[in-house]
Design an enzyme around this catalytic site. Structure first.
Site, PDB file in Angstrom:
ATOM      1  N   TYR A  28       0.840  -1.196   0.000  1.00  0.00           N
ATOM      2  CA  TYR A  28       0.000   0.000   0.000  1.00  0.00           C
ATOM      3  C   TYR A  28       0.877   1.248   0.000  1.00  0.00           C
ATOM      4  CZ  TYR A  28      -3.277   3.508   1.830  1.00  0.00           C
ATOM      5  OH  TYR A  28      -4.025   4.634   2.022  1.00  0.00           O
ATOM      6  N   ALA A  29       1.887   1.277   0.852  1.00  0.00           N
ATOM      7  CA  ALA A  29       2.777   2.431   0.955  1.00  0.00           C
ATOM      8  C   ALA A  29       3.511   2.675  -0.360  1.00  0.00           C
ATOM      9  CB  ALA A  29       3.775   2.232   2.103  1.00  0.00           C
ATOM     10  N   ALA A  31       2.494   1.842  -3.365  1.00  0.00           N
ATOM     11  CA  ALA A  31       1.526   2.340  -4.344  1.00  0.00           C
ATOM     12  C   ALA A  31       1.236   3.826  -4.116  1.00  0.00           C
ATOM     13  CB  ALA A  31       0.243   1.524  -4.272  1.00  0.00           C
ATOM     14  N   ILE A  61      -7.381   8.058   9.296  1.00  0.00           N
ATOM     15  CA  ILE A  61      -8.715   8.634   9.168  1.00  0.00           C
ATOM     16  C   ILE A  61      -9.700   7.723   9.905  1.00  0.00           C
ATOM     17  CG2 ILE A  61     -10.513   9.409   7.558  1.00  0.00           C
ATOM     18  CD1 ILE A  61      -7.797  10.909   7.380  1.00  0.00           C
TER      19      ILE A  61
END
Length: 136
Positions: A28-29, A31, A61
């Site tokens: 994820y990081a 990307a 969030i």
């Protein structure tokens, strides 16, 4: 947008692009870091054609999914929801404001950046993370 000579591209990246959690968010990081770099590049390419490119980089969030994660971590640690949130904040190295951002706060930032009132803003990244990413 190019044909019209105006428009705004808003990429939602993440603080994970600069602060990955190797034990859980490497892909994820990577990307999100790639998206940020791509945004920098196309901003240089298309801003002169009237198309602005901005990046918004949220930290933690408070979404339904992140609250469920905090609940799972709390259960595993034998604590309450606030304890689960603390586990997440500690994993991030702390959040100076002491809380995650709300989705509406991120939306408000994007709503400010998208219209013409921000017409001179392009090629930049705005971090909205409660102070998680250390600044110089």
């Amino acid at each position: 947008m190019v044909a019209r000579g105006c428009g705004v591209v808003v990429h939602v990246t993440s603080i994970q692009g600069v602060m990955p959690l190797p034990e859980s968010t490497t892909a994820y990081a990577a990307a999100k870091a790639a998206l940020s770099t791509y945004g920098k590049s196309i901003a240089k390419e298309i801003s002169s054609k009237g198309i602005r490119v901005v990046r918004v980089s949220p930290g933690w969030i408070a979404t339904e999914a992140s609250v469920r994660l905090a609940e799972r971590l709390a259960k595993q640690a034998g604590t309450d929801l606030e304890g689960g949130k603390k586990i997440i904040m500690d994993a991030l190295g702390g959040i100076p404001l002491g809380r995650p951002a709300n989705p509406e706060e991120v939306a408000d930032l994007i709503a400010f950046l998208a219209p013409d009132r921000a017409s001179s803003i392009t090629g930049t990244e705005y971090t909205i993370d409660g102070g998680t990413v250390p600044t110089a």
